[in-house]
Design an enzyme around this catalytic site. Structure first.
Site, PDB file in Angstrom:
ATOM      1  CG  PHE A 145      -0.418  -0.157   2.470  1.00  0.00           C
ATOM      2  CD1 PHE A 145       0.056   1.069   3.055  1.00  0.00           C
ATOM      3  CD2 PHE A 145      -0.195  -1.324   3.117  1.00  0.00           C
ATOM      4  CE1 PHE A 145       0.890   1.114   4.316  1.00  0.00           C
ATOM      5  CE2 PHE A 145       0.587  -1.234   4.308  1.00  0.00           C
ATOM      6  CZ  PHE A 145       1.096  -0.053   5.229  1.00  0.00           C
ATOM      7  CG  PHE A 146       1.204   5.635  -2.011  1.00  0.00           C
ATOM      8  CD1 PHE A 146       2.759   5.940  -1.758  1.00  0.00           C
ATOM      9  CD2 PHE A 146       0.732   6.709  -2.397  1.00  0.00           C
ATOM     10  CE1 PHE A 146       3.036   7.209  -1.802  1.00  0.00           C
ATOM     11  CE2 PHE A 146       1.056   7.902  -2.591  1.00  0.00           C
ATOM     12  CZ  PHE A 146       2.474   8.213  -2.452  1.00  0.00           C
ATOM     13  CB  ALA A 147       0.884   4.989   3.871  1.00  0.00           C
ATOM     14  CG  HIS A 205      -3.068  31.763  14.824  1.00  0.00           C
ATOM     15  ND1 HIS A 205      -1.821  31.279  14.951  1.00  0.00           N
ATOM     16  CD2 HIS A 205      -2.966  32.560  13.894  1.00  0.00           C
ATOM     17  CE1 HIS A 205      -0.924  31.861  14.129  1.00  0.00           C
ATOM     18  NE2 HIS A 205      -1.516  32.334  13.131  1.00  0.00           N
TER      19      HIS A 205
END
Length: 245
Positions: free
Chosen positions: A49-51, A69
């Site tokens: 898988f691509f992560a 902020h």
């Protein structure tokens, strides 16, 4: 079987949708005090898988600033209500003025001129300042626009114009195409981002580094600001888009 909600969705999908968000990455322009983003591949398809992992400040790319902020004891990103993130959109076009004068600063008089043409700005609106500064993306040098002395020149909101919008017109939030709320010249003169502090002090949010405002009418559109719900976050990259009337 249909209902009013499904019919409403079908109607909305017939409208034109405009993406108001820059694609960002490690090479994108960013606030000078921050390091560049870092994108790393953790696994490839050869691993199954691509992560990836992503490292960047909360105020990176087109992003939403939560009240905390700038202002102590104010709300975090996760505290913003969903309905606050979907608002009627008003776009004040000062692109021509900003192209002539890069130090252009929006005044109350500019707002009155806008209202003479388009009608009074309605309460609860999200008001965006169009300067076409986003067209300089992703060129760092053009976006920062520094002179020989190293001083930046970029347009922005005047403090009095923001006070007029929030206190007289009762707007809900603002957005712009530059790094900061204040014009660069106001920041240099005041030594602080007074406009940005003022906006967040109203216990609301703003969206910075918007794009494609030239594709949105002065009035009648709706803005959606879809943002991750990071814990105790002061801001985060946002997917802002508009639905046109």
């Amino acid at each position: 079987m249909s209902n009013d909600l499904l019919k409403a969705i079908a109607l909305l999908k017939e409208k034109e949708w405009v993406d108001l968000t820059h694609t960002f990455g490690p090479e994108s322009p960013h606030f000078s005090a921050f390091q560049s983003a870092e994108f790393k591949t953790l696994f490839t398809h050869d691993d199954g898988f691509f992560a990836q992992s992503f490292t960047f400040p909360g105020q990176y790319g087109t992003h939403l600033d939560a009240p905390i902020h700038f202002v102590r004891e104010q709300r975090y990103l996760e505290d913003l209500e969903l309905k606050e993130l979907v608002l009627p959109l008003v776009v004040i076009d000062k692109s021509k003025e900003a192209s002539i004068d890069n130090d252009f600063t929006l005044s109350v008089e500019d707002i009155h001129s806008f209202e003479k043409e388009h009608g009074e700005i309605e309460s609860g609106s999200f008001v965006a300042l169009r300067t076409d500064w986003s067209k300089r993306w992703p060129d760092h040098e053009l976006f920062n626009n520094k002179d020989e002395e190293g001083n930046a020149h970029a347009p922005g909101w005047g403090l009095e114009s923001l006070k007029f919008l929030f206190e007289e017109r009762k707007i809900k939030a603002v957005g712009h195409e530059t790094f900061d709320t204040d014009s660069a010249i106001d920041f240099q003169q005041n030594g602080a981002l007074l406009g940005e502090y003022y906006v967040l002090e109203q216990d609301t949010y703003q969206v910075e580094l918007l794009t494609n405002l030239d594709k949105v009418p002065a009035k009648g559109a709706v803005i959606f600001n879809i943002v991750p719900k990071a814990e105790k976050a002061s801001g985060f990259p946002v997917r802002s888009f508009a639905l046109l009337p």
